[in-house]
Design an enzyme around this catalytic site. Sequence first.
Site, PDB file in Angstrom:
ATOM      1  N   TYR A   1      -2.465  -0.681  10.137  1.00 53.24           N
ATOM      2  CA  TYR A   1      -2.535  -0.948   8.704  1.00 53.24           C
ATOM      3  C   TYR A   1      -1.221  -0.570   8.019  1.00 53.24           C
ATOM      4  O   TYR A   1      -0.645  -1.366   7.268  1.00 53.24           O
ATOM      5  CB  TYR A   1      -3.705  -0.172   8.076  1.00 53.24           C
ATOM      6  CG  TYR A   1      -3.853  -0.416   6.610  1.00 53.24           C
ATOM      7  CD1 TYR A   1      -4.467  -1.565   6.138  1.00 53.24           C
ATOM      8  CD2 TYR A   1      -3.361   0.490   5.674  1.00 53.24           C
ATOM      9  CE1 TYR A   1      -4.590  -1.810   4.776  1.00 53.24           C
ATOM     10  CE2 TYR A   1      -3.475   0.262   4.325  1.00 53.24           C
ATOM     11  CZ  TYR A   1      -4.093  -0.883   3.874  1.00 53.24           C
ATOM     12  OH  TYR A   1      -4.194  -1.125   2.524  1.00 53.24           O
TER      13      TYR A   1
ATOM     14  N   SER B   1       0.853  -1.186   0.000  1.00 48.69           N
ATOM     15  CA  SER B   1       0.000   0.000   0.000  1.00 48.69           C
ATOM     16  C   SER B   1       0.886   1.233   0.000  1.00 48.69           C
ATOM     17  O   SER B   1       2.030   1.194   0.464  1.00 48.69           O
ATOM     18  CB  SER B   1      -0.882   0.014   1.249  1.00 48.69           C
ATOM     19  OG  SER B   1      -1.545   1.259   1.398  1.00 48.69           O
TER      20      SER B   1
END
Length: 189
Positions: free
Chosen positions: A88, A75
């Site tokens: 995350y 990501s």
Amino acid sequence: EVQRFAEKVQAEHGTPDAVINNAGIGYSGTFTQTPQKDFERVMDVNFWGVVYGSRAFAEQMIERGTGGHIVNLSSAAAFTPQKRLTAYATSKAAVFMLSDCLRAELVNHGIGVSAICPGLVHTNIIQATDFAGATPEQQAKMRDRTDKLYRKRGFTPDRVATQIVKAVRSNKAVVPVSPDAKFGRVLSR
């Protein structure tokens, strides 16, 4: 479970030429707001899921001896720290580094490894994202608001898939996908 899945794939279809490890759940909260069990859950899915998939299929590819390619979904959060995405971002940074290490290790076996780093892409991840300390009603409102933001961006999973295919074909190491991911990558460097 992943090892059994890999063995089933190999038995039914042979060793795959390309494997995409697309494990990910969202979690929004600062480090101090995020309960340890939730932090571990995010790491278990987002990081360990990729480790298990990479291990199972890399071993098959090495044994086959004709190369291959492993794609790990990281990501833009891996290189753009954000205080409300600590678990995350940490999990995706771990995937990013794992991919870099695997790329160095597997190159002599003819196996490429790419870390795909999307930014804001409209997928269903938001509908399953938990927000630290929020009531169920607040969770629903935050999910809806965030989903609308992602939808408004208009960046869809098929555009990520196109970049994945290009990464495999060109053996590209790091692929920031959306405009915000590309900007974040440049800024982080």
